[in-house]
Design a protein around this motif. Sequence first.
Motif, PDB file in Angstrom:
ATOM      1  N   PHE A 103       0.826  -1.200   0.000  1.00 22.22           N
ATOM      2  CA  PHE A 103       0.000   0.000   0.000  1.00 22.22           C
ATOM      3  C   PHE A 103       0.869   1.261   0.000  1.00 22.22           C
ATOM      4  CE2 PHE A 103      -3.524   2.672   1.793  1.00 22.22           C
ATOM      5  CZ  PHE A 103      -4.271   2.607   0.628  1.00 22.22           C
ATOM      6  N   PRO A 108      -1.037   6.122  -4.386  1.00 21.70           N
ATOM      7  CA  PRO A 108      -2.499   6.014  -4.291  1.00 21.70           C
ATOM      8  C   PRO A 108      -3.247   6.871  -5.305  1.00 21.70           C
ATOM      9  CG  PRO A 108      -1.615   7.336  -2.474  1.00 21.70           C
ATOM     10  CD  PRO A 108      -0.440   6.787  -3.220  1.00 21.70           C
ATOM     11  N   ARG A 109      -2.548   7.845  -5.890  1.00 20.41           N
ATOM     12  CA  ARG A 109      -3.236   8.744  -6.833  1.00 20.41           C
ATOM     13  C   ARG A 109      -3.267   8.173  -8.249  1.00 20.41           C
ATOM     14  NH1 ARG A 109      -0.326  12.505  -3.853  1.00 20.41           N
ATOM     15  NH2 ARG A 109       1.250  12.640  -5.458  1.00 20.41           N
ATOM     16  N   ARG A 153      -7.764   2.182  -8.583  1.00 24.02           N
ATOM     17  CA  ARG A 153      -6.641   2.669  -7.764  1.00 24.02           C
ATOM     18  C   ARG A 153      -6.318   1.671  -6.656  1.00 24.02           C
ATOM     19  NH1 ARG A 153      -8.635   7.132 -10.051  1.00 24.02           N
ATOM     20  NH2 ARG A 153      -7.060   8.660 -10.692  1.00 24.02           N
ATOM     21  N   HIS A 155      -6.235   1.546  -3.453  1.00 22.98           N
ATOM     22  CA  HIS A 155      -7.076   1.358  -2.264  1.00 22.98           C
ATOM     23  C   HIS A 155      -8.317   0.504  -2.556  1.00 22.98           C
ATOM     24  CE1 HIS A 155      -9.232   4.843  -4.015  1.00 22.98           C
ATOM     25  NE2 HIS A 155     -10.270   4.286  -3.453  1.00 22.98           N
ATOM     26  N   ARG A 162      -3.052  -6.185  -3.868  1.00 24.15           N
ATOM     27  CA  ARG A 162      -2.064  -5.099  -3.969  1.00 24.15           C
ATOM     28  C   ARG A 162      -0.656  -5.674  -4.072  1.00 24.15           C
ATOM     29  NH1 ARG A 162      -5.429  -1.881  -0.315  1.00 24.15           N
ATOM     30  NH2 ARG A 162      -4.307  -2.688   1.484  1.00 24.15           N
TER      31      ARG A 162
END
Length: 328
Positions: A103, A108-109, A153, A155, A162
Motif C-alpha cells: 500500500f 495512491p493517486r 486505484r 485502495h 495489492r
Amino acid sequence: MTAPLLDVQDLRKEFAVRAGRFGFGRAMLAAVDGVSFTVSRGETLSLVGESGCGKSTVGRAILRLIAPTAGEIRLDGQRIDDLPEHRLRPLRRRIQVVFQDPFSSLNPRLTVGDILAEPLRNFGLVHGRAARAERLGQLADAVGVAREALGRRPHEFSGGQRQRIGIARALATEPELIVCDEAVSALDVSVKAQIINLLADLQDRLGLALLFISHDLAVVEHLTHRVAVMYLGRIVETGPRRALFAAPHHPYTRALLSSVPVPDPTATRRRIVLGGDVPSPLAPPPGCRFHTRCPFAVERCRVETPALRPVGEGHVSACHFDTEPAPG
Ligand code: SF4
C-alpha cells in the motif's frame, strides 16, 4: 558449473549513529559484518533472521539503495557495489524489489495501469499506445489481476491483490533478480500461500532469481532452494533447503526452526526458547556473537569466533562444535 547471477563477498555496511549519554557522541554501527553468498539464475535464496539482524540492509545494498561500506557485489560477473549514481540505471532494470507493504509503495493517486506503465516508460520498454496496453494486460495476467481492474486505484484492492500489483510492477522491467523484502509478512496465512505460489510459478516460467528476505522460516520452506540464516550482522548457517530443515546445525537455526509449526499433528518438535534479546550491534559480544543466548555456550565460545565450516554438501555452519554440543 555456471557463474552465479549474484555474488556477494564480504559485504559490510556501517551506519554512523548518535552515542554517549546525551547523544552528542558518534559511533559506528555495523549492521552487516562480512556477509558472503551467491544466487544463481532461477534460484531462490532465503535470507532469514530476527528483526535487526541486517538482512534487509543486505537487500538494500544489493539494490544500491544504500552504498556498502566494504565488500564486493557482482551481478553476472560485473561489480555493482562501486557503480556511481549515474551508472545505476541499467542496474535498476535488472534488479527489482517487492516490499512488505504494497500500500505504501504504490502511489495512491495513480491507477494500477499508470503504476505498471511507469517503469515501461522510464526504461523505454514499449512504444505506442497499443503495445503498452497489450504489455499491461500481459502483466496483469501474469499475476492474476483482471485486465479490467487496471483502471482502478490501489485502495480498491485487498492486501493480497495489492501485493500482486507490486509483483507485476517489479516484473515490468523483465528483471533477472527480484529482492522480496518481507514480501508476504503482512498478509493472512491463506493469501500468503497464494503469493508464495505465484512467486514460485513466475520463477519457473521466467527463470527469475529471487532473494527472499524473511524473519519467518516457515514462510520460506516451500519456496526456497537454499537458506542463509543471519544473526547480528553475520551469516551463521547456509544450506540447501532440505538439509537445513531436516538437520539444522547451528543452535540459532535450531531455535528458529523449533518455532515453525509442524504440519503433521502426530509429529512433535522440541521447542527451543531463546533467552534474552539480540545484543546491540553497537557492541556485539566477542567470540561467537550468539554465545549470550546459546544454551550450549562454553568458555571457548566467549573468546573464539567460529568460522563457517562445512557440515554437509553445500551446507556450512559457524559453530565450534560438529554435532549437538553439550549444554554449557
Ligand atoms: Fe553456541 Fe558456542 Fe556454537 Fe556459538 S560456537 S553457537 S555459542 S555452541
